[in-house]
Design an enzyme around this catalytic site. Sequence first.
Site, PDB file in Angstrom:
ATOM      1  N   LYS A  43       0.963  -1.196  -0.099  1.00  0.00           N
ATOM      2  CA  LYS A  43      -0.109   0.099   0.004  1.00  0.00           C
ATOM      3  C   LYS A  43       0.964   1.120   0.102  1.00  0.00           C
ATOM      4  O   LYS A  43       2.073   1.201   0.428  1.00  0.00           O
ATOM      5  CB  LYS A  43      -0.872   0.174   1.157  1.00  0.00           C
ATOM      6  CG  LYS A  43      -0.145  -0.058   2.608  1.00  0.00           C
ATOM      7  CD  LYS A  43       0.396   1.288   3.056  1.00  0.00           C
ATOM      8  CE  LYS A  43       1.182   1.220   4.467  1.00  0.00           C
ATOM      9  NZ  LYS A  43       1.663   2.506   4.795  1.00  0.00           N
ATOM     10  N   ALA A 141      10.781  -2.990   5.395  1.00  0.00           N
ATOM     11  CA  ALA A 141      10.819  -1.766   6.366  1.00  0.00           C
ATOM     12  C   ALA A 141      10.889  -0.527   5.527  1.00  0.00           C
ATOM     13  O   ALA A 141      11.439   0.574   5.527  1.00  0.00           O
ATOM     14  CB  ALA A 141      12.096  -1.890   7.131  1.00  0.00           C
ATOM     15  N   GLY A 142       9.934  -0.492   4.453  1.00  0.00           N
ATOM     16  CA  GLY A 142       9.649   0.460   3.340  1.00  0.00           C
ATOM     17  C   GLY A 142       8.576   1.410   3.489  1.00  0.00           C
ATOM     18  O   GLY A 142       8.434   2.236   2.336  1.00  0.00           O
ATOM     19  N   GLY A 143       7.600   1.276   4.428  1.00  0.00           N
ATOM     20  CA  GLY A 143       6.477   1.982   4.432  1.00  0.00           C
ATOM     21  C   GLY A 143       5.487   1.690   3.682  1.00  0.00           C
ATOM     22  O   GLY A 143       4.575   2.450   3.322  1.00  0.00           O
ATOM     23  N   MET A 144       5.630   0.460   3.100  1.00  0.00           N
ATOM     24  CA  MET A 144       4.429  -0.059   2.222  1.00  0.00           C
ATOM     25  C   MET A 144       3.705  -1.209   2.568  1.00  0.00           C
ATOM     26  O   MET A 144       2.835  -1.767   2.030  1.00  0.00           O
ATOM     27  CB  MET A 144       5.027  -0.449   0.831  1.00  0.00           C
ATOM     28  CG  MET A 144       5.617   0.672  -0.147  1.00  0.00           C
ATOM     29  SD  MET A 144       5.919   0.185  -1.701  1.00  0.00           S
ATOM     30  CE  MET A 144       4.353  -0.274  -2.084  1.00  0.00           C
ATOM     31  N   GLY A 145       3.966  -1.542   3.853  1.00  0.00           N
ATOM     32  CA  GLY A 145       3.110  -2.646   4.705  1.00  0.00           C
ATOM     33  C   GLY A 145       3.196  -4.103   4.221  1.00  0.00           C
ATOM     34  O   GLY A 145       2.560  -4.812   3.879  1.00  0.00           O
ATOM     35  N   GLY A 146       4.441  -4.385   3.683  1.00  0.00           N
ATOM     36  CA  GLY A 146       4.818  -5.784   3.356  1.00  0.00           C
ATOM     37  C   GLY A 146       4.668  -6.738   4.349  1.00  0.00           C
ATOM     38  O   GLY A 146       4.031  -7.996   3.996  1.00  0.00           O
ATOM     39  N   GLY A 147       5.176  -6.463   5.655  1.00  0.00           N
ATOM     40  CA  GLY A 147       4.846  -7.596   6.393  1.00  0.00           C
ATOM     41  C   GLY A 147       3.260  -7.765   6.907  1.00  0.00           C
ATOM     42  O   GLY A 147       2.985  -8.945   7.001  1.00  0.00           O
ATOM     43  N   ALA A 149       0.961  -7.325   4.524  1.00  0.00           N
ATOM     44  CA  ALA A 149       0.655  -8.053   3.585  1.00  0.00           C
ATOM     45  C   ALA A 149       0.592  -9.550   3.596  1.00  0.00           C
ATOM     46  O   ALA A 149      -0.163 -10.340   3.384  1.00  0.00           O
ATOM     47  CB  ALA A 149       1.043  -7.467   2.173  1.00  0.00           C
ATOM     48  N   ASP A 181      -2.187  -2.060   9.821  1.00  0.00           N
ATOM     49  CA  ASP A 181      -1.990  -2.406   8.378  1.00  0.00           C
ATOM     50  C   ASP A 181      -2.594  -3.442   7.867  1.00  0.00           C
ATOM     51  O   ASP A 181      -2.740  -3.572   6.634  1.00  0.00           O
ATOM     52  CB  ASP A 181      -0.845  -2.077   7.654  1.00  0.00           C
ATOM     53  CG  ASP A 181      -0.261  -0.477   7.593  1.00  0.00           C
ATOM     54  OD1 ASP A 181      -1.037   0.362   8.123  1.00  0.00           O
ATOM     55  OD2 ASP A 181       0.890  -0.172   7.678  1.00  0.00           O
TER      56      ASP A 181
END
Length: 343
Positions: A43, A141-147, A149, A181
């Site tokens: 996201k 840890a990129g601000g895109m909610g990978g964990g 997801a 998230d």
Amino acid sequence: MNKRGRGGAATPGSGAPGSADHFVTDPTWAPAARRVKVRAPGKINAYFQVGPLRADGYHAVASSYVAVSLYEEVAATSRPGTPATEITVSLSPESSLEPELLATIPLDASNLVVRAALLVAGIAEDPSGVHLEITKHVPIAGGMGGGSADAAATLVACDALWHTGLSREELAQLGSELGADVPFALMGGAAVGLGIGDELSPALAPTPLHWVLVPADFGLSTPVVYDRLDALRLAAGITASEPSQIKAGVLAALRAGDAQALAPWLHNDLQASAVSLAPSLTQTLAEGKSLGALAALVSGSGPTIAFLAEDADHAQALSRALAGLGHEAWAVQGPVHGAHIIA
């Protein structure tokens, strides 16, 4: 089962091939492993307002979430005959992130996917152990909610694997125990997030917008970014107000699918603190704008940067131009669907 004694037909306990009792008593028989594969989106936050630090250690936010076409995948494979606490995790060789970044991902019980599987197992009538294979594409840890997801994908996969029959709303309630998230990664699309980001309301966004994402070769800790925001505000004598809603202009632009209208509304309170911690982001933001991006912002707590493009062709051209300056750049679109089964 009724006995059939005529004509030499099999009777219970005879062990004749084809009889039900043959399978029950055969010591070599075991239930087959099942596998479910789920995809969930990363996201960006097109708008992100952060309130003051609360007594419970959290910050209230007002956020505009947009799910984009950069996905995580989790394949859950049952392990029949093992207890539900037997959960193992691995990373797929199809992951696109750099090996040194993948090496930072914990594969033990501290990974959110393990906690997600355990939450579903606690509800399922007959869960087994499970192996979870993660395919990583969203920056770590990129601000895109990978964990988040990954956790959402695991909830959907284990629900299907163990036939728990949970609704999307019930899965979202479980997801809220894992992080703010996670419910949005389940929902997908576009949404307004209030509270700590977990109070979600769908936003109308029928026409996809186009973005170019530029990841960094490092991560930023979300708690550290929030701490820096508090410190910057204190030093500047700024008293933040409690956010209650995002700007109406954001919702109107999303509803219209109008990139030009959305551009002036892009905003992130965390951007100043992310840039303070990683000054190199300032140059990347400036480069994207100089190359024709309609607008740019740090996504969430960063350090991934999202550039807004006019359309798909503009996004492709912008990604090529950024690549020409040495950046890794991905053209994506959003909103897209939330976590869903693909195999």
